[in-house]
Design an enzyme around this catalytic site. Structure first.
Site, PDB file in Angstrom:
ATOM      1  N   GLU A  79       3.449 -10.448  10.572  1.00 38.62           N
ATOM      2  CA  GLU A  79       4.769 -10.602   9.982  1.00 38.62           C
ATOM      3  C   GLU A  79       5.478  -9.271   9.878  1.00 38.62           C
ATOM      4  OE1 GLU A  79       4.419 -14.591   7.306  1.00 38.62           O
ATOM      5  OE2 GLU A  79       4.628 -12.657   6.333  1.00 38.62           O
ATOM      6  N   CYS A  94       9.714  -3.440   7.187  1.00 36.16           N
ATOM      7  CA  CYS A  94       8.289  -3.246   6.903  1.00 36.16           C
ATOM      8  C   CYS A  94       7.510  -3.740   8.122  1.00 36.16           C
ATOM      9  CB  CYS A  94       7.947  -4.039   5.647  1.00 36.16           C
ATOM     10  SG  CYS A  94       6.227  -3.916   5.193  1.00 36.16           S
ATOM     11  N   CYS A 100      -7.097  -6.177   8.884  1.00 30.32           N
ATOM     12  CA  CYS A 100      -7.408  -4.786   8.528  1.00 30.32           C
ATOM     13  C   CYS A 100      -8.912  -4.658   8.419  1.00 30.32           C
ATOM     14  CB  CYS A 100      -6.740  -4.423   7.198  1.00 30.32           C
ATOM     15  SG  CYS A 100      -6.940  -2.696   6.725  1.00 30.32           S
ATOM     16  N   CYS A 160      -9.718  -3.613   0.715  1.00 31.87           N
ATOM     17  CA  CYS A 160      -9.233  -3.353  -0.639  1.00 31.87           C
ATOM     18  C   CYS A 160      -9.273  -4.674  -1.414  1.00 31.87           C
ATOM     19  CB  CYS A 160      -7.827  -2.769  -0.594  1.00 31.87           C
ATOM     20  SG  CYS A 160      -7.771  -1.238   0.361  1.00 31.87           S
ATOM     21  N   CYS A 181      -6.093  -6.889  -1.985  1.00 32.99           N
ATOM     22  CA  CYS A 181      -5.182  -7.082  -0.848  1.00 32.99           C
ATOM     23  C   CYS A 181      -5.610  -8.282  -0.016  1.00 32.99           C
ATOM     24  CB  CYS A 181      -5.156  -5.824   0.012  1.00 32.99           C
ATOM     25  SG  CYS A 181      -4.237  -6.025   1.559  1.00 32.99           S
ATOM     26  N   CYS A 239       3.998  -5.979   0.960  1.00 30.16           N
ATOM     27  CA  CYS A 239       3.853  -6.119   2.403  1.00 30.16           C
ATOM     28  C   CYS A 239       2.388  -6.244   2.755  1.00 30.16           C
ATOM     29  CB  CYS A 239       4.403  -4.902   3.119  1.00 30.16           C
ATOM     30  SG  CYS A 239       6.124  -4.607   2.846  1.00 30.16           S
TER      31      CYS A 239
HETATM   32  N1  SAH Z   1      -3.029  -0.148   4.880  1.00 34.80           N
HETATM   33  C1  SAH Z   1      -1.971   0.660   4.382  1.00 34.80           C
HETATM   34  C2  SAH Z   1      -0.589   0.073   4.588  1.00 34.80           C
HETATM   35  C3  SAH Z   1      -0.442  -1.397   4.388  1.00 34.80           C
HETATM   36  S1  SAH Z   1      -0.617  -1.972   2.767  1.00 34.80           S
HETATM   37  C4  SAH Z   1      -2.211   0.977   2.924  1.00 34.80           C
HETATM   38  O1  SAH Z   1      -3.114   0.401   2.327  1.00 34.80           O
HETATM   39  O2  SAH Z   1      -1.505   1.831   2.404  1.00 34.80           O
HETATM   40  C5  SAH Z   1       0.916  -1.465   2.018  1.00 34.80           C
HETATM   41  C6  SAH Z   1       0.842  -1.375   0.501  1.00 34.80           C
HETATM   42  O3  SAH Z   1       0.707  -2.690  -0.079  1.00 34.80           O
HETATM   43  C7  SAH Z   1      -0.341  -0.577   0.009  1.00 34.80           C
HETATM   44  O4  SAH Z   1       0.062   0.326  -1.003  1.00 34.80           O
HETATM   45  C8  SAH Z   1      -1.218  -1.654  -0.559  1.00 34.80           C
HETATM   46  O5  SAH Z   1      -2.101  -1.131  -1.496  1.00 34.80           O
HETATM   47  C9  SAH Z   1      -0.200  -2.605  -1.139  1.00 34.80           C
HETATM   48  N2  SAH Z   1      -0.721  -3.950  -1.431  1.00 34.80           N
HETATM   49  C10 SAH Z   1      -1.639  -4.640  -0.767  1.00 34.80           C
HETATM   50  N3  SAH Z   1      -1.846  -5.850  -1.334  1.00 34.80           N
HETATM   51  C11 SAH Z   1      -1.018  -5.918  -2.389  1.00 34.80           C
HETATM   52  C12 SAH Z   1      -0.744  -6.925  -3.378  1.00 34.80           C
HETATM   53  N4  SAH Z   1      -1.374  -8.083  -3.359  1.00 34.80           N
HETATM   54  N5  SAH Z   1       0.185  -6.655  -4.318  1.00 34.80           N
HETATM   55  C13 SAH Z   1       0.861  -5.472  -4.317  1.00 34.80           C
HETATM   56  N6  SAH Z   1       0.642  -4.493  -3.417  1.00 34.80           N
HETATM   57  C14 SAH Z   1      -0.292  -4.705  -2.456  1.00 34.80           C
HETATM   58 FE1  SF4 Z   2      -5.984  -2.692   4.620  1.00 36.93          FE
HETATM   59 FE2  SF4 Z   2      -4.806  -4.016   2.643  1.00 36.93          FE
HETATM   60 FE3  SF4 Z   2      -6.369  -1.938   2.084  1.00 36.93          FE
HETATM   61 FE4  SF4 Z   2      -3.971  -1.511   3.250  1.00 36.93          FE
HETATM   62  S1  SF4 Z   2      -4.333  -2.356   1.206  1.00 36.93           S
HETATM   63  S2  SF4 Z   2      -5.969  -0.595   3.806  1.00 36.93           S
HETATM   64  S3  SF4 Z   2      -3.832  -3.366   4.536  1.00 36.93           S
HETATM   65  S4  SF4 Z   2      -7.037  -3.878   3.027  1.00 36.93           S
END
Ligand code: SAH
Ligand code: SF4
Length: 419
Positions: free
Chosen positions: A135, A148, A155, A159, A162, A394
């Site tokens: 997306e 975005c 990935c 995390c 996420c 995102c």
């Molecule tokens: N992988 C990279 C970029 C993509 S994630 C990273 O982790 O930075 C982009 C942002 O979205 C990151 O700061 C991530 O921690 C945040 N994010 C992921 N899942 C989320 C959620 N459920 N609610 C709010 N922020 C989230």
């Molecule tokens: Fe991957 Fe989500 Fe962690 Fe970003 S926040 S590194 S997209 S698992």
């Protein structure tokens, strides 16, 4: 030049008809992977090679590359026959070997406030394999439009808060697929030189461009797809083409320390770091990559990020998780931790997903947390453009077919606030 709108199936109700829900997705069995390579996302060197393939003599290639570059990245043409400064023979030869295809748009959603989300279909790695979906989200504000962009399907990192981290399927996107996301957005918004511009609520009213900023904050960890992301962003930043300046491109990383310096040196874009915790113990849990590259190492890399200064600050992202990382002591520790680093702090309301064990902090708590940060001299980190309507994340974009929720929009806006 008026460009036909790319059609979705069934045809979308039109660009400027907010609100619409996602249109129904095209059935997978109708998916036909591209037969010829697309020039979209090609660098100058690759375009030169493509011209060699179709028999253009070496002495003419530089000039022809300039022409193609303009038609591809300034005009956004989708058919070779539109390249009127290129000879008919060359257009036909290019057409035989290449396409100008972008990632296929399978669904589009336009929200009341102008946020637009496109579900894109990309070929599987092996011919005949199921296609992938990513997306791409457009977040308009009065003075800018932020796109975005995703860097991977899924990935490899996990995390715990996420949604993307729960997806097993991972493939690196190619530079063409990364640049292609920006091209799709500009197609849909009529954001090319000479194109008919989209109209509708919420679109930027200032500036000439609808897509003025790019954030690598979609699916995937951009620094684990370094070369493709670098090549794509250099194409996007090229002043003779799409020309989004490096100051308006932000790459977000969960902390792949060895590639942070490389990003500064080889891309030179703005950096955002997903910090989310002030102690290693907690960050190990939230961002397991922290076990490999703990906070102290990560912050060292930030201090040494090439080009960092008060005018070019690093954005620290901090997702607000109720009773996990949102105590006022955490806020104070955060300010202390970042002392001496030219920093901005973005507080991101957690965007929940089915099955998650986390909840978003109360609004009241987010405000108190933000006050501590504000008092310490950082710009107000959470804006509430639509009342309590906080931004969407995102990072957890998936192939959802429902409308963007208010929280999603809020999370998106919070993340997009990188200026
Ligand atoms: N992988 C990279 C970029 C993509 S994630 C990273 O982790 O930075 C982009 C942002 O979205 C990151 O700061 C991530 O921690 C945040 N994010 C992921 N899942 C989320 C959620 N459920 N609610 C709010 N922020 C989230
Ligand atoms: Fe991957 Fe989500 Fe962690 Fe970003 S926040 S590194 S997209 S698992």
């Amino acid at each position: 030049m008026t460009k036909p709108l790319q059609t979705t199936h069934p045809p979308s109700t039109g660009l400027a008809a907010p609100p619409t829900g996602f249109v129904e997705k095209m059935p997978l069995e109708r998916y036909v992977p591209p037969a010829k390579p697309s020039l979209v996302g090609f660098s100058r060197a690759q375009l030169s090679e493509a011209l060699a393939t179709v028999g253009v003599p070496a002495g003419q290639r530089k000039m022809r590359v300039q022409q193609l570059w303009h038609w591809l990245y300034v005009r956004g043409v989708r058919r070779f026959e539109e390249m009127t400064s290129v000879s008919k023979e060359l257009r036909a030869a290019l057409d035989r070997h290449f396409t100008l295809a972008r990632p296929e748009v399978v669904a589009e959603q336009v929200s009341v406030d102008g946020t637009r989300k496109w579900l894109l279909r990309l070929p599987g790695e092996v011919l005949g394999e199921r296609p992938h979906e990513v997306e791409c989200v457009y977040i308009p504000e009065a003075d800018r439009g932020t796109l975005c962009v995703s860097s991977q399907v899924g990935c490899t990192l996990t995390c715990s808060f996420c949604h993307t981290g729960t997806q097993r399927l991972v493939r690196n996107l190619t530079p063409g697929e990364i640049v292609g996301q920006i091209m799709v957005a500009r197609d849909r918004l009529g954001d090319w030189l000479g194109a008919t511009r989209a109209s509708g609520d919420g679109l930027p009213t200032q500036g000439e461009r609808f897509v003025s900023n790019v954030v690598m904050m979609g699916m995937g960890e951009p620094l684990y797809n370094f070369e493709a992301v670098r090549d794509a962003l250099l194409t996007v930043a090229d002043g003779d083409g799409i020309a989004i300046s490096k100051r308006r491109i932000t790459l977000s990383t969960s902390g792949v320390v060895p590639n942070i310096a490389r990003a500064g040196a080889e891309i030179g874009c703005m950096l955002a770091v997903s910090l989310h915790a002030v102690r290693d113990e907690l960050r190990n849990e939230l961002v397991p990559l922290n076990r490999k590259y703990p906070i102290a190492q990560l912050l060292d890399a930030c201090r040494n990020y090439p080009g960092v200064s008060n005018a070019r600050r690093i954005t620290f992202e901090y997702v607000m998780l109720r009773d996990v990382n949102d105590s006022l002591a955490d806020a104070k520790a955060l300010v202390k931790l970042l002392a001496g680093i030219p920093a901005k702090i973005n507080l991101i309301p957690f965007n929940p997903w089915p099955g998650t064990r986390y909840e978003c902090s109360d609004w009241d708590r987010i405000e108190k947390f933000s006050e501590i940060i504000f008092t310490a001299g950082y710009a107000s980190p959470v804006r509430t453009p639509r009342g309590r309507d906080i931004l969407a994340a995102c990072g957890q974009l998936k192939s959802a077919t429902e409308k963007l929720s208010a929280r999603e929009r809020l999370a998106l806006r919070a993340m997009a606030m990188t200026d």
